[in-house]
Write a protein that holds these residues in place. Structure first.
Motif, PDB file in Angstrom:
ATOM      1  N   VAL A 129     -41.585   4.612   8.675  1.00  0.00           N
ATOM      2  CA  VAL A 129     -42.365   3.590   9.360  1.00  0.00           C
ATOM      3  C   VAL A 129     -43.567   3.248   8.499  1.00  0.00           C
ATOM      4  CG1 VAL A 129     -41.575   4.287  11.644  1.00  0.00           C
ATOM      5  CG2 VAL A 129     -43.643   5.342  10.680  1.00  0.00           C
ATOM      6  N   ASN A 130     -44.244   2.171   8.846  1.00  0.00           N
ATOM      7  CA  ASN A 130     -45.375   1.697   8.045  1.00  0.00           C
ATOM      8  C   ASN A 130     -46.513   2.709   8.013  1.00  0.00           C
ATOM      9  OD1 ASN A 130     -47.569   0.824  10.183  1.00  0.00           O
ATOM     10  ND2 ASN A 130     -45.592   0.118  10.983  1.00  0.00           N
ATOM     11  N   GLY A 131     -47.379   2.551   7.018  1.00  0.00           N
ATOM     12  CA  GLY A 131     -48.470   3.492   6.832  1.00  0.00           C
ATOM     13  C   GLY A 131     -49.385   3.621   8.026  1.00  0.00           C
ATOM     14  N   LEU A 132     -49.665   2.512   8.702  1.00  0.00           N
ATOM     15  CA  LEU A 132     -50.520   2.564   9.877  1.00  0.00           C
ATOM     16  C   LEU A 132     -49.867   3.356  10.997  1.00  0.00           C
ATOM     17  CD1 LEU A 132     -51.808  -1.094   9.726  1.00  0.00           C
ATOM     18  CD2 LEU A 132     -53.282   0.929   9.770  1.00  0.00           C
ATOM     19  N   ALA A 133     -48.538   3.266  11.109  1.00  0.00           N
ATOM     20  CA  ALA A 133     -47.831   3.974  12.173  1.00  0.00           C
ATOM     21  C   ALA A 133     -47.739   5.468  11.902  1.00  0.00           C
ATOM     22  CB  ALA A 133     -46.426   3.393  12.346  1.00  0.00           C
ATOM     23  N   ASN A 188     -41.926   3.138   0.990  1.00  0.00           N
ATOM     24  CA  ASN A 188     -42.863   2.982   2.099  1.00  0.00           C
ATOM     25  C   ASN A 188     -43.909   1.905   1.816  1.00  0.00           C
ATOM     26  OD1 ASN A 188     -45.318   4.591   3.970  1.00  0.00           O
ATOM     27  ND2 ASN A 188     -43.298   4.154   4.811  1.00  0.00           N
ATOM     28  N   THR A 189     -44.480   1.372   2.878  1.00  0.00           N
ATOM     29  CA  THR A 189     -45.413   0.251   2.776  1.00  0.00           C
ATOM     30  C   THR A 189     -46.619   0.450   3.680  1.00  0.00           C
ATOM     31  OG1 THR A 189     -44.456  -1.012   4.597  1.00  0.00           O
ATOM     32  CG2 THR A 189     -43.433  -1.304   2.432  1.00  0.00           C
ATOM     33  N   VAL A 190     -47.580  -0.428   3.526  1.00  0.00           N
ATOM     34  CA  VAL A 190     -48.745  -0.450   4.402  1.00  0.00           C
ATOM     35  C   VAL A 190     -48.371  -0.981   5.780  1.00  0.00           C
ATOM     36  CG1 VAL A 190     -51.054  -1.422   4.761  1.00  0.00           C
ATOM     37  CG2 VAL A 190     -50.316  -0.787   2.453  1.00  0.00           C
ATOM     38  N   ASN A 191     -47.596  -2.067   5.814  1.00  0.00           N
ATOM     39  CA  ASN A 191     -47.412  -2.828   7.051  1.00  0.00           C
ATOM     40  C   ASN A 191     -45.986  -2.942   7.569  1.00  0.00           C
ATOM     41  OD1 ASN A 191     -50.183  -3.885   7.534  1.00  0.00           O
ATOM     42  ND2 ASN A 191     -49.885  -4.859   5.533  1.00  0.00           N
ATOM     43  N   ARG A 192     -45.000  -2.496   6.820  1.00  0.00           N
ATOM     44  CA  ARG A 192     -43.602  -2.746   7.192  1.00  0.00           C
ATOM     45  C   ARG A 192     -42.838  -1.450   7.418  1.00  0.00           C
ATOM     46  NH1 ARG A 192     -41.924  -8.420   7.020  1.00  0.00           N
ATOM     47  NH2 ARG A 192     -43.318  -9.486   5.565  1.00  0.00           N
ATOM     48  N   ASP A 193     -41.830  -1.510   8.295  1.00  0.00           N
ATOM     49  CA  ASP A 193     -40.939  -0.387   8.537  1.00  0.00           C
ATOM     50  C   ASP A 193     -39.677  -0.521   7.695  1.00  0.00           C
ATOM     51  OD1 ASP A 193     -42.744   0.425  10.426  1.00  0.00           O
ATOM     52  OD2 ASP A 193     -41.501  -0.084  12.163  1.00  0.00           O
ATOM     53  N   VAL A 253     -56.080  18.210   0.637  1.00  0.00           N
ATOM     54  CA  VAL A 253     -56.099  16.781   0.338  1.00  0.00           C
ATOM     55  C   VAL A 253     -54.697  16.262   0.624  1.00  0.00           C
ATOM     56  CG1 VAL A 253     -55.699  17.273  -2.119  1.00  0.00           C
ATOM     57  CG2 VAL A 253     -56.464  15.008  -1.417  1.00  0.00           C
ATOM     58  N   VAL A 254     -54.611  15.164   1.359  1.00  0.00           N
ATOM     59  CA  VAL A 254     -53.339  14.577   1.757  1.00  0.00           C
ATOM     60  C   VAL A 254     -53.148  13.268   1.007  1.00  0.00           C
ATOM     61  CG1 VAL A 254     -51.898  13.838   3.690  1.00  0.00           C
ATOM     62  CG2 VAL A 254     -53.699  15.547   4.058  1.00  0.00           C
ATOM     63  N   VAL A 255     -52.000  13.111   0.352  1.00  0.00           N
ATOM     64  CA  VAL A 255     -51.718  11.888  -0.386  1.00  0.00           C
ATOM     65  C   VAL A 255     -50.705  11.070   0.404  1.00  0.00           C
ATOM     66  CG1 VAL A 255     -51.020  10.868  -2.574  1.00  0.00           C
ATOM     67  CG2 VAL A 255     -52.127  13.120  -2.538  1.00  0.00           C
ATOM     68  N   LEU A 256     -51.129   9.918   0.899  1.00  0.00           N
ATOM     69  CA  LEU A 256     -50.261   9.001   1.640  1.00  0.00           C
ATOM     70  C   LEU A 256     -49.782   7.935   0.657  1.00  0.00           C
ATOM     71  CD1 LEU A 256     -49.264   8.344   4.578  1.00  0.00           C
ATOM     72  CD2 LEU A 256     -51.121   6.681   4.669  1.00  0.00           C
ATOM     73  N   GLY A 297     -54.340  -4.280   6.022  1.00  0.00           N
ATOM     74  CA  GLY A 297     -53.753  -3.001   6.405  1.00  0.00           C
ATOM     75  C   GLY A 297     -54.441  -1.832   5.738  1.00  0.00           C
ATOM     76  N   LEU A 298     -54.762  -1.967   4.458  1.00  0.00           N
ATOM     77  CA  LEU A 298     -55.481  -0.906   3.747  1.00  0.00           C
ATOM     78  C   LEU A 298     -56.850  -0.657   4.376  1.00  0.00           C
ATOM     79  CD1 LEU A 298     -54.656  -1.848   0.039  1.00  0.00           C
ATOM     80  CD2 LEU A 298     -53.772   0.130   1.299  1.00  0.00           C
ATOM     81  N   ARG A 299     -57.524  -1.701   4.757  1.00  0.00           N
ATOM     82  CA  ARG A 299     -58.846  -1.546   5.374  1.00  0.00           C
ATOM     83  C   ARG A 299     -58.747  -0.782   6.687  1.00  0.00           C
ATOM     84  NH1 ARG A 299     -62.568  -6.800   5.335  1.00  0.00           N
ATOM     85  NH2 ARG A 299     -64.128  -5.159   5.622  1.00  0.00           N
ATOM     86  N   GLN A 300     -57.686  -1.047   7.454  1.00  0.00           N
ATOM     87  CA  GLN A 300     -57.497  -0.324   8.705  1.00  0.00           C
ATOM     88  C   GLN A 300     -57.211   1.160   8.455  1.00  0.00           C
ATOM     89  OE1 GLN A 300     -57.606  -0.820  12.133  1.00  0.00           O
ATOM     90  NE2 GLN A 300     -58.856  -2.565  11.488  1.00  0.00           N
TER      91      GLN A 300
END
Length: 417
Positions: free
Chosen positions: A276-280, A260-265, A211-214, A317-320
């Motif tokens: 870097v942001n969570g999506l990246a 760290n954030t969902v959308n920001r670096d 299990v990976v916790v981001l 961002g969370l949905r993505q």
């Protein structure tokens, strides 16, 4: 499950080596149809260098780092990262060992436990700019919930280091190649960071995966006891491994990053070490983890408290993150955003954003596998915008050790195992 006192020490053996040779295929994995598989036991998310030692890097120096395993296994391999380097990094020598608990110095290791790591059969390797490497399988028994000591020698100047800033674990460095020396007497420099080391995998017959916790600093364990392995993910691993089912042998991989954030670096506010942001980082820090089967997603508080982002941006961002992870075949468990009134950046408007994000999470559970409502757990019933006093580390945003234990105890194990 064996009692901790009966678990095997970290020992290399000819019989185990022969067994491993039969099990491991060309890529180091198990052959098809065999129950032994590689699974992540420990990890740390890498970032770009900040100021100080991470920015200047290392030359003709050894770094000795301590990590705490989750699941155990019959063999081990380490992962090293130069993801954010500005040039190639040469590893001259590397070893794996167990700490010597009988000595007061955390730098000392048990002499009989020191095992040489190799890379493609050689004692060292050069990691290209932006690259990652994995060591050859090492036939050693790795106990669950145990400390391992990874020492790496860097013979030539590395330039800015790829690192993990807030380890909550002391690391040591000093001149020359002392990777194989039991004593760490020459390792006089100390830091609360991991350098270049990003993962430890084990070969397990029982584990179904990891299990990976981001997450952010709350997952990273900020304000927990240094060298205490008191992060909520450490305590969750211990709780899982206390079970007797094969599904309890789940690796727990902490991919938390302070700030760290969902959308920001982090570079947006001048701190590359925030990542870097969570999506990246989804592909590298979650989907490519060894044996990853479930993501626990705990991001959003810094989008609110640092950047003041609107609820729709955070939710989008969370949905993505959720959609892309599910598309990759992993289950997704999401956490609500925890309270932080009393922290320096809190405002009533940011509290409204937090509540809006949590309301969306609570009412859209069909989009993910499960919800862990850490907000409900940690908030003060008399003042829901604040942490409960008994679990507040004192900064009003991070739990203390007892709070992190409460978080681990609160997670429904059936969601992640």
């Amino acid at each position: 499950m064996k009692h901790p006192s009966t678990r095997r020490p970290l020992l290399a053996g000819a019989v185990l080596a022969a067994t491993l040779a039969l099990l491991a295929g060309p890529g180091g994995g198990a052959t098809a149809g065999n129950k032994d598989t590689w699974v992540g036991s420990w990890s740390a998310s890498p970032t770009g260098a900040g100021a100080g030692l991470s920015g200047t890097g290392f030359a003709d120096q050894t770094i000795r780092m301590i990590v705490h395993t989750s699941v155990g296994g019959s063999a081990a391999r380490i992962r090293l990262s130069n993801t954010f380097g500005t040039g190639a990094v040469t590893i001259g020598h590397a070893t794996l060992a167990r700490p010597d608990a009988a000595t007061p110095a955390l730098t000392d290791v048990l002499p009989a436990s020191v095992a040489e790591l190799t890379f493609n059969g050689a004692p060292g390797i050069t990691i290209p700019k932006g690259g990652q490497v994995v060591s050859d399988p090492l036939p050693v028994a790795v106990p669950e919930l145990s400390d391992l000591v990874v020492s790496i020698y860097l013979p030539v100047a590395t330039g800015p280091a790829t690192w993990h800033w807030t380890a909550r674990q002391a690391a040591y460095y000093g001149a020359g190649d002392t990777t194989a020396e039991p004593t760490g007497a020459t390792l006089t420099g100390t830091r609360n960071s991991w350098f270049f080391l990003s993962g430890v995998d084990v070969l397990s017959r029982r584990s179904p995966g990891s299990v990976v916790v981001l997450g952010d600093s709350i997952t990273d364990g900020s304000q927990s006891t240094i060298n205490g392995n008191a992060r909520w993910t450490d305590r969750l691993a211990a709780r899982l491994l206390a079970g007797n089912s094969p599904h309890s042998e789940v690796g727990v991989l902490n991919q938390g990053l302070a700030g760290n954030t969902v959308n920001r670096d982090g570079t947006e506010i001048g701190y590359a070490e925030l990542g870097v942001n969570g999506l990246a980082r989804l592909q590298r820090d979650v989907l490519s983890q060894t044996g990853a089967q479930t993501l626990v997603l705990m991001l959003g508080i810094n989008d609110i408290q640092i950047h003041g982002d609107a609820p729709d941006k955070i939710i989008g961002g969370l949905r993505q993150l959720i959609a892309q992870t599910r598309t990759a075949g992993l289950d997704v468990v999401v956490s609500t955003v925890t309270p932080f009134e009393g922290f320096s950046s809190w405002t009533p408007a940011k509290e409204e954003t937090r509540l809006a994000v949590n309301e969306w999470l609570r009412t859209h559970r069909a989009e993910f596998s499960g919800l862990v409502d850490f907000d409900e757990l940690l908030r003060d019933p008399a003042a829901p915008s604040k942490l409960r006093a008994e679990w507040d580390s004192g900064d009003h945003i991070h739990p203390n050790d007892a709070g992190y234990q409460a978080m681990a105890d609160f997670v429904p194990l059936w969601l992640i195992s």
